[in-house]
Structure formats: structure tokens, C-alpha cells
Design an enzyme around this catalytic site. Structure first.
Site, mmCIF file in Angstrom:
data_model
loop_
_atom_site.group_PDB
_atom_site.id
_atom_site.type_symbol
_atom_site.label_atom_id
_atom_site.label_comp_id
_atom_site.label_asym_id
_atom_site.label_seq_id
_atom_site.Cartn_x
_atom_site.Cartn_y
_atom_site.Cartn_z
ATOM 1 N N CYS A 175 -5.717 -2.823 2.065
ATOM 2 C CA CYS A 175 -5.452 -2.759 3.512
ATOM 3 C C CYS A 175 -6.666 -3.087 4.393
ATOM 4 O O CYS A 175 -7.070 -4.233 4.478
ATOM 5 C CB CYS A 175 -4.835 -1.414 3.871
ATOM 6 S SG CYS A 175 -4.049 -1.452 5.517
ATOM 7 N N GLU A 212 0.834 -1.202 0.000
ATOM 8 C CA GLU A 212 0.000 0.000 0.000
ATOM 9 C C GLU A 212 0.877 1.264 0.000
ATOM 10 O O GLU A 212 1.859 1.340 0.739
ATOM 11 C CB GLU A 212 -0.879 -0.014 1.250
ATOM 12 C CG GLU A 212 -1.895 1.111 1.290
ATOM 13 C CD GLU A 212 -2.739 1.101 2.565
ATOM 14 O OE1 GLU A 212 -2.298 0.500 3.567
ATOM 15 O OE2 GLU A 212 -3.836 1.682 2.562
ATOM 16 N N LYS A 231 -9.661 2.320 -2.363
ATOM 17 C CA LYS A 231 -9.908 1.669 -1.066
ATOM 18 C C LYS A 231 -11.362 1.867 -0.652
ATOM 19 O O LYS A 231 -11.850 2.999 -0.608
ATOM 20 C CB LYS A 231 -8.953 2.288 -0.051
ATOM 21 C CG LYS A 231 -8.834 1.599 1.279
ATOM 22 C CD LYS A 231 -7.602 2.160 2.007
ATOM 23 C CE LYS A 231 -7.387 1.598 3.385
ATOM 24 N NZ LYS A 231 -6.084 2.025 3.935
#
Lengths: 382, 382
Positions: free
Chosen positions: B230, B117, B193
Site C-alpha cells: 500500500c 491488502e 509493510k
């Protein structure tokens, strides 16, 4: 149990480990302290020859909420009589055996006690035979097993989660059901298995259908309980619905054998505890069950009369990612955890998965994706 | 790395284990055979001082489908320059460093290579400062990092998944984005995300918002890829949507530190591989990043300039419940798996979670539960 491995925890205990505490931290999140039990509890376990283990989960103190400490238990057991004994003999022997284990759990302070899937019978669905196995089915509300447990629950002052094969009194239909019995001896209610396997020897989808009772959560005197029966553990959305209905502890009564699911076993119930900020109690039966008539397993191998070793390994997982070691892989046992239900909210506030879960989005997306004309969102090189 | 534990795999390697094969079977589902790499690949890794490891997943042969064998890689790296070096120096040094690691992965046969990330920068969101950190943001489609990788991808003939801090050219808004670059050097597309943490030092929700780009899956020459960035790994429904959109491999580029998520790390991406019949590649950055100005962590402890050790431990998990050991907990590394994408369908047919998942039911239930007036299904003693 010659020839059957005793499992990870026994092998690690026999190993010479470099930095044992760190290894257990990586494996189990924390090395949870062991619980001490009364002499009476220990003696009963020893006399009756089953394992009795327990661990305590850590929690922070709060100023405005009192701790909500409760001991929960999972019981893993073998069948007692041979599978060709009379049905009532098989069932009554299990009542007596598991009754002792419930008693030990209560003596060890457990207030919510979960039994394994279809605990009153061998896991006979592998055979594909109807009689005599369907004779194990009984009414949830006041069948002979529920009668037996109501008395025991009231005497011991414990909640019992009793997964049985249910025969309903409406259509004579068979279900895979868990009955929740209050510490007062009343039946609080029942729930049924939401996802039925169609896997290998688990010929269960020919015995019973998927539940339409939803994802009920049972408010007991000691905490709110959901029950995700066996194969439902493979479906994260099933765990989530119990949590959305307010479950604080989700039991997963199971029956699963080695060579099939063992790689998944330590992962799924623990992931569910983490993802949903709840405690989970994963219970698997133990031992090998041999049936009168041979059957085949759809794997090209010769006919046989057992379908493998139920590997026990029951464990309890917390919302913070920590878990207990597993109960024995080969012996019957009672595994207990002392938990403070306040840990759920503490972890929820800390990790915030509930706040960030975008539930409305997923409700919409899942509904779209369930339609036959759904077009997956695939991006190709222009 | 004095004072930082080297992690489970190193500790186990240094231990004297009772029945090592069995222990690894319990830990990792199977003991996957190691891959051998070319001398060129190994020399590059040695010269540049990063770990290069690889494993092969088992699969059955089919008669009518050819194997779809591909090597996939996850790259975990540290930052190169100090965080007070000029932004362009910090970024360029990472390009050069990670470029070497991509080259080694390609030499080792990897065709789809995932980076961690926000790989072009320190994980500076802990600081809550804007400048200089927002200067790391760049255009997804043709920013300097994408330009760099397009050239490299075409040269090496590899797909690269490049998670960066994105600044869009519409509103100047910042996003946490992954760019997918084809082996031809073209950008296939980007994804953002979906779930943003509001946890501890991960002050990310003040830098960027949740994606509204959905759950796109990218069709590459070597397989269909989803990217769950994540914190999205904590949400099983996020993994599921990528799988519903056809992902065969889901990458999870992450940045997470010890003391926070480590108990969860080995569980979540592996659970997702199991639940969704896909491969997952869990990538975490490694090392400790020290910032120019001190900050506090909302935990009552004194101000400080780092927020912990990124514990690496990147791994690859298969649909059958098996997984690779972790990459180093303290060193940079490339971890590779040789996988046959046919294993996804083989496991799907065997376990049947997709057939039994009752998606329409959950779509409906989640939508109900998302409403403010939802009444949880709670059953109380009558």
C-alpha cells in the site's frame, strides 16, 4: 509537421468525450483553470508564432502564512537556423528567438523561467562528431549566452534557468550545465547533470561526465529552485536529493524524441512532484533537427541525418498529483503555471511522505547494496 | 453503484475518440493485445459476477535465453458480509469469494496471483476501534487464512500473495503482512509493510508498526517477487530496494479511496516499473464499506459510517513504460497480464538506469541528509 501526431491533448480536444470533466480529472488530477494573459503577451506570442498557455493550481488559504504565489514558465523551442549554418549564426538566432519567448513569459507574469536542455544549440550529440558542435560550449559564469541572459533577466526582473553546454576554464572540460540567473542580472550559480545517458543516439556520455557538484538548490527571490537535467528524471533518488536540499520547484530541462521515452514522459516528473511534495516543470525541446553528416543509431537501420521528432509536451506538475495539460507536441511554446508554494507544505502535512520516508534506513541499505559483495535478501522455499 | 463514476476506461470506451490507437498509446504506452481465456474461466467469472480481463506485453525474442513467460494476476474484491456480521462469518465469506476468484485466475492461466491488502477483512482501521477488528489478525505461518490458501495453492499449482493482518506469536503484536505461498502449498515466507500512513482515515499507525524485516524478495517457481504494501508505493526508495534485492515483479496490494489518492494511483506503480526495470502489479480493493459505529475523519465534516469508495482500477505495468488499462472502478475483478520476464533485462540493457543510478552516492547522501545537523546545499545570490 505532416506525419507527426499532434499528441494526446489535441486528439482529446477533437474527440467527443463522455463526461469530459471526469476524464480530465482522471488524466490530470484536476481540471486546472486556465490563466488569462495580457493583450501584449498574447500579441507577441501570435506575432512570433508560438503557443502561450497557462493554468492555475488550487491551494487552500492559511491564516498565518501569506500566499507565496508565483508564476513559473517552461519554454520549448526548435532550432532556428540549419545545423550547417555558422555556429555563431545558429547560436545568435536562438538567442533572439528564445529571447522573444522569455519576453512573452515575463509579459504573462512568469517570474521563474526555465529553458530546455542545451538550448543554444541543436542536440548534436547523436552525431558523435566533435567539431563544430563542441564550439557551442561556453563558460557558465560569463559566456556569451550568460551575458545575453543577464541583461534580459535584469530588464524583465525574472529568474532564468539556462541549460547550456559548458566548457570550464580549468581543464577545458565539457559539461552539461544549467546556469541560474537572478532577476537582478547576477549569476546565482550553476549545477551540472548528475546522470548521463548511454542510450541509443544519446551519445552524451562521450561528451561529458557526471556532475560532482551535488544537488545544489538555488534560493531565488521567488522560490527555491532545483534543476534535474534530462536523464536524471529517470532516477527517483536524484529528485529526492533536490527536495532534501530544500527545492520547492524542480525544473527538468530535457531533450527526448518520440519512439524512445514518450511512454515515460508524463509519468516521471509527475511522480517526482508527488513523491517529494514539490512542483516540477518538465521541459522538452520540439521539432526535428537534421545534421550535415549521416550517422547510424545502433539499431541496424540505414544511416540517416536526423534522430527523430522532439515531442515537446512540456508540462507542470503539482505536489497534490494534479498537472497541467501538455504544451504542443509540434509547436514551440511557453507554458505557465500560477502556483502557490504553500501547497507544498499543505500536501506534505497531509500526505506525510517526508515524515514516513525512513531516510536513514535507505541511506544504509543503498550503501550496502552498492558494495560488490552485497547479498540480495532473497527467500527461497525451504 | 449509482453515483459512483465508472472511471477513465469506461468513459473513454463510451467516447468517440479521434485516433483511438494514438490516444491509447499516449495513455498506456502501447495498446496491449487482449488475452483470450478458456470457456471455463469465463463461465466462472460470469457466474460469480466478477470481471476477468487480461493483456499481453510485447517482448523481443532472444537467441540464447528462452522466453520466461508467466501470467500474473491481481484480484480486487469487495467485502461480502456486513461489517457487523460475526468475524468468522465475514472472514469465511471472503475466503469463499476470493477462492472463486483465485480459481478463475488459475483457469485463465495465472501462476502468480496477488490479493489486495488485508483481504480477509473490511478496512476497519478508519474506525480507530480495537475489538472486534483486531480479531481478524492471525498467524502468518499457519493461521486459518494461510491454511486455506496453502490447500488452494497446491491444488491449483499457483503462487498466492496473501496480505493479511498478522498477529505474531512472540509479543502478540499486530503487523500488516503479506504471506507468500508456493505452488507446492508451502509458505515461502512473509514480508511486512515498511511505511505506515498517518493520513486521514488511514489510522494505521496506531494498529501496527513499520517492518524491520527489510525488503525480502521471494524466489518462486515462476519468478522473483517483491511485495510493496500500500502506502509504500509513495516511496520510490522502497520500490528500488525490492529491485536491488532481485525482484522481477513487485506487487502493490493496496486499499485506497477516491478523493484521496486517485490522482496518484496511475502514476506511482507505473513509475516504479519504469525506474526499476520490473513489472508492477497495483491492486486496490473496490466498493464501499459501512461500519457499525460512526467515526469522524479529521476534516470538520459530520460523523459518518463509511470512508469513501475504494476505486479498484487495479493494473499491471511493464518496465518499458507500457501498462494495461485498469480493472473496473466499481466491480470486483481479476486482471491478468501475460509477461515475459526477459523484458526486464532487455529494458535494463536499453535504458541503463541501473548502470547510471550512482547508488553509492545516494547511499552516502541519504545518510548525511538523515542526520539532524544536515545542512542543505543551498546557493544564494552573492
Amino acid at each position: 509537421m505532416s506525419g507527426v501526431s499532434e499528441g494526446l491533448d489535441v486528439l482529446l480536444a477533437r474527440s467527443s468525450l463522455e463526461d469530459e470533466d471526469q476524464i480530465f480529472k482522471y488524466l490530470y488530477g484536476k481540471r486546472l483553470p486556465k490563466l488569462e494573459f495580457s493583450a501584449e503577451a498574447k500579441e507577441l506570442a501570435e506575432k512570433e508564432n508560438f503557443e502561450l498557455t497557462g493554468y492555475k493550481f488550487e491551494v487552500s488559504n492559511e491564516q498565518l502564512r501569506r500566499p507565496r504565489v508565483v508564476r513559473v514558465a517552461g519554454i520549448q523551442n526548435q532550432i532556428v537556423e540549419a545545423t550547417d549554418a555558422p555556429i555563431s549564426t545558429q547560436r545568435d538566432s536562438l538567442h533572439q528567438r528564445v529571447g522573444k519567448m522569455i519576453e512573452a513569459a515575463a509579459l504573462a507574469g512568469a517570474k521563474i523561467i526555465g529553458l530546455q536542455e542545451a538550448w543554444t544549440m541543436p542536440f548534436a550529440f547523436c552525431t558523435r562528431e566533435r567539431l563544430p558542435w563542441t564550439e557551442f560550449a561556453e563558460l557558465a559564469e560569463n559566456g556569451v549566452t550568460t551575458q545575453f541572459l543577464k541583461k534580459l533577466a535584469a530588464e524583465l526582473g525574472v529568474v532564468i534557468i539556462s541549460p547550456i553546454l559548458e566548457r570550464d576554464d580549468k581543464d577545458d572540460v565539457i559539461w552539461n550545465t544549467a546556469v541560474v540567473i537572478s532577476h537582478t542580472g547576477n549569476v546565482i550559480g550553476k549545477t551540472r547533470k548528475n546522470h548521463i545517458p548511454r542510450v541509443g543516439d544519446f551519445n552524451e556520455s562521450t561528451y561529458y561526465m557526471e556532475s560532482e557538484l551535488g544537488h545544489p538548490v538555488f534560493e531565488t527571490a521567488f522560490g527555491r529552485v532545483g534543476i534535474n537535467i534530462c536523464y536524471g528524471r529517470h532516477h527517483p533518488q536524484n529528485w529526492l536529493m533536490y527536495a532534501l536540499n530544500g527545492a520547492e520547484i524542480i525544473f527538468n530541462p530535457s531533450a527526448t524524441v518520440d519512439g524512445l521515452s514518450e511512454a515515460l514522459w508524463p509519468i516521471e516528473a509527475r511522480n517526482a512532484a508527488i513523491a517529494n511534495h514539490v512542483f516540477t516543470v518538465a521541459i522538452n525541446r520540439v521539432g526535428t533537427e537534421v545534421f550535415p553528416n549521416e550517422f547510424t543509431s545502433g539499431n541496424g537501420k540505414p544511416a540517416h541525418r536526423d534522430f527523430g521528432h522532439f515531442y515537446g509536451s512540456s508540462f507542470i506538475a503539482g505536489p497534490d498529483g494534479s498537472r497541467t495539460p501538455g504544451a504542443s507536441r509540434v509547436r514551440e511554446g511557453v507554458i505557465i503555471a500560477e502556483i502557490d508554494l504553500n501547497l507544498n507544505r499543505q500536501t506534505k502535512d497531509s500526505w506525510g511522505f517526508k515524515m514516513t520516508q525512513r531516510l536513514a534506513l535507505y541511506g544504509e541499505k543503498f550503501s550496502e547494496a552498492a558494495k560488490a559483495d552485497y547479498k540480495p535478501q532473497i527467500i527461497k522455499e525451504a
